[in-house]
Design a protein around this motif. Sequence first.
Motif, PDB file in Angstrom:
ATOM      1  N   SER A   1      13.093  15.640  -7.471  1.00 39.21           N
ATOM      2  CA  SER A   1      12.572  16.122  -8.741  1.00 39.21           C
ATOM      3  C   SER A   1      11.376  17.051  -8.551  1.00 39.21           C
ATOM      4  O   SER A   1      10.841  17.583  -9.513  1.00 39.21           O
ATOM      5  CB  SER A   1      12.170  14.925  -9.620  1.00 39.21           C
ATOM      6  N   SER A   2      10.960  17.223  -7.270  1.00 39.91           N
ATOM      7  CA  SER A   2       9.823  18.100  -7.016  1.00 39.91           C
ATOM      8  C   SER A   2      10.247  19.557  -6.901  1.00 39.91           C
ATOM      9  O   SER A   2       9.476  20.402  -6.482  1.00 39.91           O
ATOM     10  CB  SER A   2       9.116  17.662  -5.721  1.00 39.91           C
ATOM     11  N   SER A   3      11.527  19.853  -7.259  1.00 37.48           N
ATOM     12  CA  SER A   3      12.000  21.234  -7.204  1.00 37.48           C
ATOM     13  C   SER A   3      11.296  22.054  -8.288  1.00 37.48           C
ATOM     14  O   SER A   3      10.535  21.548  -9.092  1.00 37.48           O
ATOM     15  CB  SER A   3      13.520  21.273  -7.391  1.00 37.48           C
ATOM     16  N   ALA A   4      11.596  23.350  -8.309  1.00 35.85           N
ATOM     17  CA  ALA A   4      10.901  24.267  -9.216  1.00 35.85           C
ATOM     18  C   ALA A   4      11.000  23.791 -10.664  1.00 35.85           C
ATOM     19  O   ALA A   4      12.053  23.347 -11.115  1.00 35.85           O
ATOM     20  CB  ALA A   4      11.503  25.657  -9.083  1.00 35.85           C
ATOM     21  N   PRO A   5       9.909  23.857 -11.410  1.00 39.55           N
ATOM     22  CA  PRO A   5       9.924  23.398 -12.809  1.00 39.55           C
ATOM     23  C   PRO A   5      10.814  24.268 -13.684  1.00 39.55           C
ATOM     24  O   PRO A   5      11.024  25.442 -13.409  1.00 39.55           O
ATOM     25  CB  PRO A   5       8.454  23.507 -13.238  1.00 39.55           C
ATOM     26  N   SER A   6      11.327  23.681 -14.752  1.00 36.73           N
ATOM     27  CA  SER A   6      12.181  24.409 -15.688  1.00 36.73           C
ATOM     28  C   SER A   6      11.314  25.250 -16.628  1.00 36.73           C
ATOM     29  O   SER A   6      10.175  24.891 -16.943  1.00 36.73           O
ATOM     30  CB  SER A   6      13.013  23.421 -16.500  1.00 36.73           C
ATOM     31  N   VAL A   7      11.887  26.376 -17.094  1.00 33.73           N
ATOM     32  CA  VAL A   7      11.164  27.212 -18.065  1.00 33.73           C
ATOM     33  C   VAL A   7      11.034  26.492 -19.396  1.00 33.73           C
ATOM     34  O   VAL A   7      10.264  26.921 -20.261  1.00 33.73           O
ATOM     35  CB  VAL A   7      11.875  28.570 -18.272  1.00 33.73           C
ATOM     36  N   PHE A   8      11.793  25.412 -19.580  1.00 42.23           N
ATOM     37  CA  PHE A   8      11.751  24.678 -20.833  1.00 42.23           C
ATOM     38  C   PHE A   8      10.854  23.441 -20.758  1.00 42.23           C
ATOM     39  O   PHE A   8      10.859  22.618 -21.672  1.00 42.23           O
ATOM     40  CB  PHE A   8      13.165  24.263 -21.252  1.00 42.23           C
ATOM     41  N   ASP A   9      10.093  23.305 -19.675  1.00 46.57           N
ATOM     42  CA  ASP A   9       9.151  22.185 -19.566  1.00 46.57           C
ATOM     43  C   ASP A   9       7.979  22.411 -20.528  1.00 46.57           C
ATOM     44  O   ASP A   9       7.655  23.545 -20.884  1.00 46.57           O
ATOM     45  CB  ASP A   9       8.626  22.064 -18.139  1.00 46.57           C
ATOM     46  N   GLY A  10       7.350  21.323 -20.912  1.00 47.57           N
ATOM     47  CA  GLY A  10       6.168  21.416 -21.762  1.00 47.57           C
ATOM     48  C   GLY A  10       6.509  21.529 -23.237  1.00 47.57           C
ATOM     49  O   GLY A  10       7.672  21.558 -23.642  1.00 47.57           O
ATOM     50  N   ASP A  11       5.461  21.590 -24.049  1.00 47.66           N
ATOM     51  CA  ASP A  11       5.606  21.661 -25.501  1.00 47.66           C
ATOM     52  C   ASP A  11       6.047  23.064 -25.911  1.00 47.66           C
ATOM     53  O   ASP A  11       5.429  24.058 -25.520  1.00 47.66           O
ATOM     54  CB  ASP A  11       4.269  21.316 -26.148  1.00 47.66           C
ATOM     55  N   CYS A  12       7.113  23.140 -26.709  1.00 43.10           N
ATOM     56  CA  CYS A  12       7.620  24.453 -27.121  1.00 43.10           C
ATOM     57  C   CYS A  12       6.722  25.133 -28.147  1.00 43.10           C
ATOM     58  O   CYS A  12       6.860  26.326 -28.406  1.00 43.10           O
ATOM     59  CB  CYS A  12       9.040  24.338 -27.657  1.00 43.10           C
ATOM     60  N   GLY A  13       5.812  24.395 -28.774  1.00 45.27           N
ATOM     61  CA  GLY A  13       4.859  25.009 -29.703  1.00 45.27           C
ATOM     62  C   GLY A  13       5.268  24.979 -31.157  1.00 45.27           C
ATOM     63  O   GLY A  13       4.520  25.431 -32.025  1.00 45.27           O
ATOM     64  N   ILE A  14       6.458  24.437 -31.446  1.00 45.78           N
ATOM     65  CA  ILE A  14       6.882  24.350 -32.849  1.00 45.78           C
ATOM     66  C   ILE A  14       7.551  23.000 -33.107  1.00 45.78           C
ATOM     67  O   ILE A  14       8.025  22.336 -32.183  1.00 45.78           O
ATOM     68  CB  ILE A  14       7.873  25.472 -33.243  1.00 45.78           C
ATOM     69  N   THR A  15       7.565  22.637 -34.376  1.00 48.80           N
ATOM     70  CA  THR A  15       8.460  21.586 -34.851  1.00 48.80           C
ATOM     71  C   THR A  15       9.355  22.230 -35.895  1.00 48.80           C
ATOM     72  O   THR A  15       8.972  23.226 -36.524  1.00 48.80           O
ATOM     73  CB  THR A  15       7.693  20.401 -35.472  1.00 48.80           C
ATOM     74  N   ALA A  16      10.561  21.681 -36.075  1.00 48.88           N
ATOM     75  CA  ALA A  16      11.492  22.300 -37.024  1.00 48.88           C
ATOM     76  C   ALA A  16      12.408  21.249 -37.626  1.00 48.88           C
ATOM     77  O   ALA A  16      12.798  20.287 -36.961  1.00 48.88           O
ATOM     78  CB  ALA A  16      12.320  23.383 -36.334  1.00 48.88           C
ATOM     79  N   THR A  17      12.701  21.440 -38.901  1.00 53.68           N
ATOM     80  CA  THR A  17      13.739  20.665 -39.566  1.00 53.68           C
ATOM     81  C   THR A  17      14.720  21.671 -40.153  1.00 53.68           C
ATOM     82  O   THR A  17      14.321  22.751 -40.590  1.00 53.68           O
ATOM     83  CB  THR A  17      13.169  19.777 -40.683  1.00 53.68           C
ATOM     84  N   ALA A  18      16.000  21.336 -40.127  1.00 48.94           N
ATOM     85  CA  ALA A  18      17.009  22.310 -40.554  1.00 48.94           C
ATOM     86  C   ALA A  18      18.084  21.636 -41.391  1.00 48.94           C
ATOM     87  O   ALA A  18      18.344  20.431 -41.270  1.00 48.94           O
ATOM     88  CB  ALA A  18      17.637  22.983 -39.336  1.00 48.94           C
ATOM     89  N   GLU A  19      18.697  22.436 -42.247  1.00 49.19           N
ATOM     90  CA  GLU A  19      19.835  21.966 -43.016  1.00 49.19           C
ATOM     91  C   GLU A  19      20.822  23.112 -43.174  1.00 49.19           C
ATOM     92  O   GLU A  19      20.456  24.293 -43.149  1.00 49.19           O
ATOM     93  CB  GLU A  19      19.416  21.415 -44.384  1.00 49.19           C
ATOM     94  N   ILE A  20      22.102  22.746 -43.306  1.00 52.85           N
ATOM     95  CA  ILE A  20      23.148  23.737 -43.477  1.00 52.85           C
ATOM     96  C   ILE A  20      24.045  23.324 -44.625  1.00 52.85           C
ATOM     97  O   ILE A  20      24.320  22.132 -44.821  1.00 52.85           O
ATOM     98  CB  ILE A  20      23.969  23.917 -42.166  1.00 52.85           C
ATOM     99  N   GLY A  21      24.490  24.310 -45.372  1.00 54.84           N
ATOM    100  CA  GLY A  21      25.384  24.041 -46.500  1.00 54.84           C
ATOM    101  C   GLY A  21      25.814  25.347 -47.138  1.00 54.84           C
ATOM    102  O   GLY A  21      25.305  26.421 -46.788  1.00 54.84           O
ATOM    103  N   PRO A  22      26.738  25.291 -48.088  1.00 55.25           N
ATOM    104  CA  PRO A  22      27.219  26.529 -48.726  1.00 55.25           C
ATOM    105  C   PRO A  22      26.154  27.129 -49.628  1.00 55.25           C
ATOM    106  O   PRO A  22      25.435  26.427 -50.331  1.00 55.25           O
ATOM    107  CB  PRO A  22      28.434  26.053 -49.524  1.00 55.25           C
ATOM    108  N   ASN A  23      26.072  28.467 -49.606  1.00 53.54           N
ATOM    109  CA  ASN A  23      25.144  29.145 -50.503  1.00 53.54           C
ATOM    110  C   ASN A  23      25.855  29.508 -51.809  1.00 53.54           C
ATOM    111  O   ASN A  23      26.975  29.055 -52.076  1.00 53.54           O
ATOM    112  CB  ASN A  23      24.523  30.371 -49.827  1.00 53.54           C
ATOM    113  N   ILE A  24      25.251  30.360 -52.609  1.00 51.30           N
ATOM    114  CA  ILE A  24      25.783  30.658 -53.937  1.00 51.30           C
ATOM    115  C   ILE A  24      27.133  31.367 -53.887  1.00 51.30           C
ATOM    116  O   ILE A  24      27.938  31.270 -54.817  1.00 51.30           O
ATOM    117  CB  ILE A  24      24.751  31.495 -54.739  1.00 51.30           C
ATOM    118  N   ILE A  25      27.398  32.065 -52.779  1.00 49.01           N
ATOM    119  CA  ILE A  25      28.713  32.728 -52.663  1.00 49.01           C
ATOM    120  C   ILE A  25      29.644  31.949 -51.736  1.00 49.01           C
ATOM    121  O   ILE A  25      30.638  32.471 -51.225  1.00 49.01           O
ATOM    122  CB  ILE A  25      28.558  34.179 -52.179  1.00 49.01           C
TER     123      ILE A  25
END
Length: 205
Positions: free
Chosen positions: A74-98
Amino acid sequence: MAKCKICGAEIAANAKVCPSCGGKQRKPVYKQIWFWVVLILVAIGVIGSISSGSDQEGSANQSSAAAANKPASSSSAPSVFDGDCGITATAEIGPNIINFPELKIDITNTTDKEIAAIKFYIVPYDVYGEQLTGPLAENGLITDDSITAGSSTTRSWQLLEQHTHDVDLYVYSVYFADGTEWGDRNATESQILKGAVQFDVTVKS
């Protein structure tokens, strides 16, 4: 008849003592029981030694093979995705008016720096849970509206693939106004699915 083993005189085949010289007539070594007992014990020892050597060699080979196949530590090169990404997010998907699927993401900047852009990656699925891969199935989404430190914003995307019912949502690049970046804006799909940060998506009917 036989001959005395000492003086050579003819004697009875089963005589134990020579009547001429008095010499004792002993069986040949190979006809004596102790000789065969010793021979058998020696043979068992040799076979056991060979078997033990083979087992040790096999164990050594297995150890060598295991060492060769041992994954990198596990001591290999760190991933670019290590650490805090700097955001939190909540998402939803559904049909719009059209009646086209619309993905809405509420984003909060959790850092003390201004965010200049964010790249999201989605994997779309139909109502059966099967992944959509047609020409209209979108994957990359980007927002380049700045988000100041500690503030929130909402972004919406109308998806072109009308059969999109649900998505897997990942963030793989957060670019800050000072020129630094969390993640990798050029990451491949396999890198994103393996290491990027995933957010839950709520499906609206």
